[in-house]
Design an enzyme around this catalytic site. Structure first.
Site, PDB file in Angstrom:
ATOM      1  N   ASP A  34       0.989  -1.136  -0.050  1.00 19.57           N
ATOM      2  CA  ASP A  34      -0.223   0.016  -0.104  1.00 19.57           C
ATOM      3  C   ASP A  34       1.112   1.285   0.007  1.00 19.57           C
ATOM      4  O   ASP A  34       2.108   1.031   0.361  1.00 19.57           O
ATOM      5  CB  ASP A  34      -0.881   0.310   1.173  1.00 19.57           C
ATOM      6  N   ASP A  36      -0.477   5.097   0.573  1.00 13.70           N
ATOM      7  CA  ASP A  36      -0.766   6.113   1.610  1.00 13.70           C
ATOM      8  C   ASP A  36      -0.546   5.516   3.274  1.00 13.70           C
ATOM      9  O   ASP A  36      -1.409   4.644   3.307  1.00 13.70           O
ATOM     10  CB  ASP A  36      -2.033   6.537   1.459  1.00 13.70           C
ATOM     11  N   ASP A 231      -1.228  -0.596   6.138  1.00 11.35           N
ATOM     12  CA  ASP A 231      -1.312   0.132   7.406  1.00 11.35           C
ATOM     13  C   ASP A 231      -2.929   0.052   7.925  1.00 11.35           C
ATOM     14  O   ASP A 231      -3.012   0.446   8.868  1.00 11.35           O
ATOM     15  CB  ASP A 231      -1.152   1.705   7.237  1.00 11.35           C
TER      16      ASP A 231
END
Length: 351
Positions: A34, A36, A231
């Protein structure tokens, strides 16, 4: 899609973090990263991200960047990563825009599509032979929404008119929030919710954690033993669970230690690390010890609904021990033991 990809099954309930006796960058052939909250936040690199990714690639791991953010083209994302010190090519980037474009092309090939989103979404539609348009008057056959910070009332109203007329409605993803350099901001899911409220209808969604995104990723990377790195529990980690692959949660984005402990079975990562340096190391096992679990110098247990923590050592090892104790007690359900004092002791105060 490879036979191995098709045969993956959803793993059994995870009751403790996984263990790895060699660095993850050597144990897995591809990191599905990922962006961001993992590699960058608000455009700036997260601490240790660039050097960790360069090191992982030098040790043989293929890096692919998998993002629910549909606003930018893969080329723009690759150029951004290169500026941050992580050389990347457009083919290394997979977006939810690409996944939703494939879904739409399967449903209404070579059609006009009313598009609410950025250039990343429009480029993905063109790649599939679809024509992005901006008005119901242009005769679209479908409606699609993807995140873009410039989306305003007029675009959302036009989408609502079209969805209200009965056109099939698609969304790149439904993440309610997005991390930025200044904090947490509304994501595409918040914009989708506006149209849902106006129309009373629900879109077909492509992005993480749903299968279309996993399919798009495997088709484009050819990964045989992938590791999802993210995250967010509700997209990255649940998406890995749905795809039947292992995952690494990094604590540099929206998920904190308390949310990790509270995770239900489908949102528990295989591994947990402070940041992307976790790709370069092995991960110690949390082992049964008396009525609890031990990891590093820590022992954790649940007694009368309260998480207890004894010992000393690396904070992350203590968190692994706590996860094992809380998840085992909870089974498939979200953990609900009282763990605030234990987290304060580990330095996760305020979580």
């Amino acid at each position: 899609m490879s036979q191995q990809s098709r045969s993956r099954t959803v793993p059994p309930t995870r009751t403790r973090p996984g263990a790895a006796d060699r660095p993850l960058c050597e144990a897995y052939d591809t990191a599905l990263l990922d962006l961001d909250g993992v590699v960058y936040a608000g455009g700036a690199a997260i601490a240790y991200a660039a050097e960790s990714l360069v090191a992982a690639r030098e040790r043989g791991m293929h890096l692919a960047y998998v993002t629910n953010n549909a606003s930018r083209t893969p080329q723009a994302v690759a150029e951004h990563l290169t500026r941050l010190g992580v050389p990347a090519e457009s083919g290394d980037v997979i977006t939810s825009a690409q996944a939703v474009a494939r879904l739409i092309a399967d449903r209404v090939p070579s059609a006009r599509v009313l598009t609410v989103g950025g250039e990343g979404l429009r480029a993905a539609l063109r790649e599939r032979g679809l024509e992005p348009v901006t008005s119901l008057d242009d005769g679209p056959a479908a409606v699609v929404q993807g995140y873009d910070p410039g989306v305003g009332w007029a675009e959302l109203a036009e989408a609502s008119y079209a969805v209200g007329r009965g056109l099939p409605w698609f969304a790149s993803n439904t993440d309610l929030t997005i991390p930025t350099g200044r904090g947490t901001a509304p994501g595409n899911g918040a914009l989708v919710e506006v149209v849902r409220i106006a129309t009373g209808k629900q879109p077909v969604v492509a992005g993480k954690p749903l299968p279309p995104m996993h399919r798009e990723t495997i088709l484009r990377t050819g990964a045989q033993r992938p590791l999802v790195v993210g995250d967010r529990l509700d997209t990255d980690i649940e998406g890995a669970h749905v795809g039947g692959v292992d995952s690494l949660l990094v604590l540099t984005g929206v998920t904190d230690a308390a949310q990790l402990l509270a995770a239900p079975a489908e949102r528990r990562p295989t591994y947990v690390a402070d940041d992307l340096r976790g790709l370069l190391t092995g991960h110690p096992e949390a082992t049964a010890a008396g009525d609890g679990f031990a990891c590093g110098g820590w022992t954790a247990a649940i007694r009368d609904g309260v998480a207890t923590l004894d010992g000393d050592g690396e904070a992350l090892d203590g968190l692994r021990a706590l996860c094992a104790a809380v998840w085992t007690e909870a089974g498939d359900e979200p953990g609900d033991a009282e763990w605030s004092k234990a987290l304060v002791r580990l330095g996760f105060a305020g979580e």
